[in-house]
Scaffold this motif. Structure first.
Motif, PDB file in Angstrom:
ATOM      1  N   LEU A  41       0.659  -0.785  -0.026  1.00  0.00           N
ATOM      2  CA  LEU A  41      -0.340  -0.073  -0.333  1.00  0.00           C
ATOM      3  C   LEU A  41       0.576   1.046   0.329  1.00  0.00           C
ATOM      4  O   LEU A  41       1.093   1.499   1.027  1.00  0.00           O
ATOM      5  CB  LEU A  41      -1.207   0.337   0.962  1.00  0.00           C
ATOM      6  CG  LEU A  41      -1.969  -1.015   1.323  1.00  0.00           C
ATOM      7  CD1 LEU A  41      -3.205  -0.672   2.607  1.00  0.00           C
ATOM      8  CD2 LEU A  41      -2.835  -1.320  -0.246  1.00  0.00           C
ATOM      9  N   LEU A  42       0.629   1.872  -1.010  1.00  0.00           N
ATOM     10  CA  LEU A  42       1.607   2.881  -1.073  1.00  0.00           C
ATOM     11  C   LEU A  42       0.446   4.300  -0.084  1.00  0.00           C
ATOM     12  O   LEU A  42      -0.461   4.576  -1.209  1.00  0.00           O
ATOM     13  CB  LEU A  42       2.429   3.330  -2.387  1.00  0.00           C
ATOM     14  CG  LEU A  42       2.241   4.902  -2.781  1.00  0.00           C
ATOM     15  CD1 LEU A  42       3.535   5.064  -1.877  1.00  0.00           C
ATOM     16  CD2 LEU A  42       2.811   5.230  -4.473  1.00  0.00           C
ATOM     17  N   THR A  43       0.954   4.784   0.416  1.00  0.00           N
ATOM     18  CA  THR A  43      -0.196   5.944   0.852  1.00  0.00           C
ATOM     19  C   THR A  43       0.757   8.005   1.444  1.00  0.00           C
ATOM     20  O   THR A  43       1.984   7.674   1.236  1.00  0.00           O
ATOM     21  CB  THR A  43       0.059   5.923   2.445  1.00  0.00           C
ATOM     22  OG1 THR A  43      -0.439   4.798   3.133  1.00  0.00           O
ATOM     23  CG2 THR A  43      -0.823   6.827   3.693  1.00  0.00           C
ATOM     24  N   MET A  44       0.037   8.466   0.095  1.00  0.00           N
ATOM     25  CA  MET A  44       0.658  10.176   0.077  1.00  0.00           C
ATOM     26  C   MET A  44      -0.121  10.577   0.610  1.00  0.00           C
ATOM     27  O   MET A  44      -1.303  10.532   1.102  1.00  0.00           O
ATOM     28  CB  MET A  44       0.332  10.114  -1.348  1.00  0.00           C
ATOM     29  CG  MET A  44       1.241   9.561  -3.053  1.00  0.00           C
ATOM     30  SD  MET A  44       2.857   9.684  -2.237  1.00  0.00           S
ATOM     31  CE  MET A  44       3.618  10.972  -2.531  1.00  0.00           C
ATOM     32  N   ILE A  45       0.846  11.414   1.997  1.00  0.00           N
ATOM     33  CA  ILE A  45      -0.225  13.412   2.346  1.00  0.00           C
ATOM     34  C   ILE A  45       0.325  13.828   1.770  1.00  0.00           C
ATOM     35  O   ILE A  45       1.202  14.405   1.633  1.00  0.00           O
ATOM     36  CB  ILE A  45      -0.367  12.223   3.575  1.00  0.00           C
ATOM     37  CG1 ILE A  45      -0.611  10.647   4.475  1.00  0.00           C
ATOM     38  CG2 ILE A  45      -0.266  13.463   5.198  1.00  0.00           C
ATOM     39  CD1 ILE A  45      -0.022  10.202   6.001  1.00  0.00           C
ATOM     40  N   GLU A  46      -1.102  15.252   1.674  1.00  0.00           N
ATOM     41  CA  GLU A  46      -0.679  15.940   1.802  1.00  0.00           C
ATOM     42  C   GLU A  46      -1.586  16.910   2.594  1.00  0.00           C
ATOM     43  O   GLU A  46      -2.736  16.949   2.372  1.00  0.00           O
ATOM     44  CB  GLU A  46      -1.182  16.929   0.069  1.00  0.00           C
ATOM     45  CG  GLU A  46      -0.062  15.723  -0.996  1.00  0.00           C
ATOM     46  CD  GLU A  46      -0.771  16.379  -2.275  1.00  0.00           C
ATOM     47  OE1 GLU A  46      -0.610  17.244  -2.715  1.00  0.00           O
ATOM     48  OE2 GLU A  46      -1.275  15.528  -3.048  1.00  0.00           O
ATOM     49  N   LEU A  68       4.325  13.878   1.956  1.00  0.00           N
ATOM     50  CA  LEU A  68       4.203  12.483   2.120  1.00  0.00           C
ATOM     51  C   LEU A  68       3.995  11.352   1.472  1.00  0.00           C
ATOM     52  O   LEU A  68       3.146  11.038   1.393  1.00  0.00           O
ATOM     53  CB  LEU A  68       4.506  12.395   3.673  1.00  0.00           C
ATOM     54  CG  LEU A  68       4.417  13.727   5.019  1.00  0.00           C
ATOM     55  CD1 LEU A  68       4.001  13.926   6.142  1.00  0.00           C
ATOM     56  CD2 LEU A  68       5.916  14.358   4.792  1.00  0.00           C
ATOM     57  N   ARG A  69       5.341  10.422   2.034  1.00  0.00           N
ATOM     58  CA  ARG A  69       4.783   9.241   1.404  1.00  0.00           C
ATOM     59  C   ARG A  69       4.992   7.945   2.365  1.00  0.00           C
ATOM     60  O   ARG A  69       6.371   8.182   3.235  1.00  0.00           O
ATOM     61  CB  ARG A  69       6.426   9.530   0.326  1.00  0.00           C
ATOM     62  CG  ARG A  69       5.678   8.032  -0.619  1.00  0.00           C
ATOM     63  CD  ARG A  69       6.735   7.801  -1.171  1.00  0.00           C
ATOM     64  NE  ARG A  69       7.820   7.720  -1.568  1.00  0.00           N
ATOM     65  CZ  ARG A  69       9.021   7.231  -1.793  1.00  0.00           C
ATOM     66  NH1 ARG A  69       9.265   7.690  -3.128  1.00  0.00           N
ATOM     67  NH2 ARG A  69      10.317   7.968  -1.620  1.00  0.00           N
ATOM     68  N   HIS A  70       4.527   7.147   2.361  1.00  0.00           N
ATOM     69  CA  HIS A  70       5.018   5.572   3.114  1.00  0.00           C
ATOM     70  C   HIS A  70       4.098   4.534   2.941  1.00  0.00           C
ATOM     71  O   HIS A  70       3.351   4.883   1.261  1.00  0.00           O
ATOM     72  CB  HIS A  70       3.601   5.855   4.327  1.00  0.00           C
ATOM     73  CG  HIS A  70       3.887   4.630   5.393  1.00  0.00           C
ATOM     74  ND1 HIS A  70       5.448   4.603   5.984  1.00  0.00           N
ATOM     75  CD2 HIS A  70       3.461   3.136   6.121  1.00  0.00           C
ATOM     76  CE1 HIS A  70       5.163   3.042   6.703  1.00  0.00           C
ATOM     77  NE2 HIS A  70       3.562   2.647   6.396  1.00  0.00           N
ATOM     78  N   VAL A  71       5.391   3.717   2.230  1.00  0.00           N
ATOM     79  CA  VAL A  71       4.918   2.405   1.429  1.00  0.00           C
ATOM     80  C   VAL A  71       4.822   1.245   2.822  1.00  0.00           C
ATOM     81  O   VAL A  71       5.685   1.076   3.780  1.00  0.00           O
ATOM     82  CB  VAL A  71       6.037   2.147   1.253  1.00  0.00           C
ATOM     83  CG1 VAL A  71       6.042   0.732   0.470  1.00  0.00           C
ATOM     84  CG2 VAL A  71       6.721   3.422  -0.451  1.00  0.00           C
ATOM     85  N   GLN A  72       4.031   0.758   3.071  1.00  0.00           N
ATOM     86  CA  GLN A  72       3.478  -0.429   3.543  1.00  0.00           C
ATOM     87  C   GLN A  72       3.516  -1.782   3.375  1.00  0.00           C
ATOM     88  O   GLN A  72       2.569  -2.034   1.847  1.00  0.00           O
ATOM     89  CB  GLN A  72       2.651  -0.342   4.954  1.00  0.00           C
ATOM     90  CG  GLN A  72       2.114  -1.208   5.554  1.00  0.00           C
ATOM     91  CD  GLN A  72       0.227  -1.569   6.087  1.00  0.00           C
ATOM     92  OE1 GLN A  72       0.163   0.046   5.660  1.00  0.00           O
ATOM     93  NE2 GLN A  72       0.063  -2.560   5.851  1.00  0.00           N
TER      94      GLN A  72
END
Length: 457
Positions: A403-408, A415-419
């Motif tokens: 799951l690729l999470t992108m936060i603005e 911000l980017r987070h890879v789970q």
């Protein structure tokens, strides 16, 4: 004619054209023999240990094999009795064909336990006589869970009668043959089943990483106000038709019940696009569902969830994507890469870079000994090459389960987070649901809200 399944292990007993009384007698003899063997001549028989009875109803050979394997996996961790019922089976004679297999677990600091897997092949639909089949075999004093693989006949009163002897019903709404109609039948159980009956759905368990990722975005105290500022939600799913929107409806129902949204209207358009309008506290929330084409995803599986809005003068946007799109491929390097990315997407690259960084650290910590072992030269004369990440378009298991999470938030940098997701094996999902006793009020509320939405599609 249906295929006949050969048991993975040699059964303790097999009966052809037998009755439930014959099965019960054979089961009693197997238990008595085990008790005598374990107790020996100088001890009384040890109390029998059993934490639950799991009843699996299947309609095909492949589902029967899966149910038996799952029962064995559960028995390896918990002393349990399993009953697998194959309906519409090619039974000779007018009665049953039955097998009893056992597995003995010997914990280091406890008495040995014998776990039983009873397989019954029956004529016709299992729901027609389920309670009469299993009631004599049940272990008293422990919960009984009914795991119905495939499509339960919610329109049959016989199923409701059978559920009276059960403490929980487990289904997989992703496997329903008529998902739209069957899902509505599942939600109706909330009103007609007995109050002790718990409901659980394997598809709900698969949505857990999505729910956790979305909830974590709003966890920091300075983002709590964003919950009341959500203005639009987008949900992408694989497949066409309203039956493939079940997972999308469940994740939306979860958000709606948690945040007090009231459904006002919903309209379906061409190409699998549906727009639903909710209201909460005098404001409107628009939820758009969109069908996307991703062949590697199962029909109905979520592809992406996007949430956007504003609160206290600050805008925010959250995007969660399953296996993001690949970019244009590049040629295969002429030499072998130690850390392939599985594509040029951010998720694959970040996972590969993490592995490369870890590999570099290990190499440097053991530099001298590794060099000497590999070359025979004296330590310190040369250094191994650093690990390299190459980017090319190839699907690999580690980059298609992320799951690729992108936060603005506001004017800040994204911000980017890879789970990386864990494997969705059936025993783990089933145990996760059974650990709550199948009584999950969050799921019940989400199911009711999702059913209300599905009816308007």
């Amino acid at each position: 004619m249906s295929a006949v399944v050969t048991p993975d292990v040699t059964p303790e007993w097999h009966g052809d054209d037998v009755s439930i009384r014959d099965v019960l007698d054979a089961l009693s003899q197997i238990r008595e023999r085990f008790d005598r063997t374990e107790a020996g001549d100088d001890e009384h028989p040890h109390p029998r240990s059993c934490v639950m009875t799991l009843i699996g109803v299947v309609a095909s050979a492949s589902h029967e094999q899966l149910a038996v394997r799952t029962s064995r996996a559960i028995s390896a961790q918990h002393p349990a009795q399993s009953i697998v019922i194959r309906e519409d089976a090619p039974v000779r004679g007018g009665h049953l064909e039955a097998w009893i297999a056992t597995e003995v677990q010997r914990p280091a600091e406890a008495c040995a336990t014998e776990c039983e897997i009873i397989t019954l092949h029956v004529r016709g639909a299992a729901a027609d006589h389920l309670d009469a089949l299993v009631d004599p075999l049940l272990v008293s004093g422990v919960p009984t869970y009914l795991w119905w693989m495939g499509t339960p006949p919610f329109d049959k009163r016989d199923l409701l009668e059978a559920l009276r002897i059960c403490d929980g019903l487990v289904v997989d709404s992703a496997q329903f043959e008529r998902p739209y109609h069957t899902f509505r039948g599942l939600s109706a159980l909330l009103n007609v089943a007995h109050h002790r009956l718990g409901l659980a759905d394997l598809q709900w368990a698969r949505l857990k990483p999505w729910r956790e990722t979305i909830a974590q975005f709003f966890t920091p105290r300075d983002r709590r106000s964003f919950l009341g500022g959500i203005a639009e939600v987008g949900v992408d799913y694989e497949g066409d038709g309203r039956g493939n929107r079940i997972a999308a409806a469940l994740i939306t129902g979860w958000m709606a019940t948690a945040l007090g949204w009231n459904l006002k209207r919903a309209a379906a358009g061409p190409g699998g696009v549906v727009v639903a309008h909710y209201e909460a506290g005098g404001r409107s929330i628009e939820v758009a569902f969109r069908s996307v084409r991703k062949e590697h995803l199962a029909a109905g599986e979520l592809s992406a969830v996007r949430i956007a809005g504003a609160a206290r003068g600050t805008t925010f946007r959250l995007s969660v994507q399953h296996d993001p799109e690949r970019m244009r491929s590049t040629p295969e390097p002429s030499y072998r890469s130690l850390h392939t990315t599985g594509g040029e997407d951010d998720a694959g690259i970040e996972l590969a870079e993490r592995r490369a960084e870890w590999h570099r650290d290990v190499l440097h910590e053991n530099l001298d000994s590794l060099h000497h072992t590999a070359t025979g030269d004296a330590p310190g004369e040369s250094r191994p090459r650093a690990s390299t990440v190459f980017r090319f378009d190839r699907r690999r298991q580690d980059s298609t389960t992320v799951l690729l999470t992108m936060i603005e938030v506001g004017e800040g940098a994204p911000l980017r987070h890879v789970q990386q997701l864990e494997g969705e094996d059936v025993p783990s999902l089933l145990l996760d649901l059974l650990s709550t006793g199948t009584h999950d009020e969050v799921y019940n509320r989400s199911l009711a809200s999702a059913a209300e939405l599905v009816e308007k599609f």
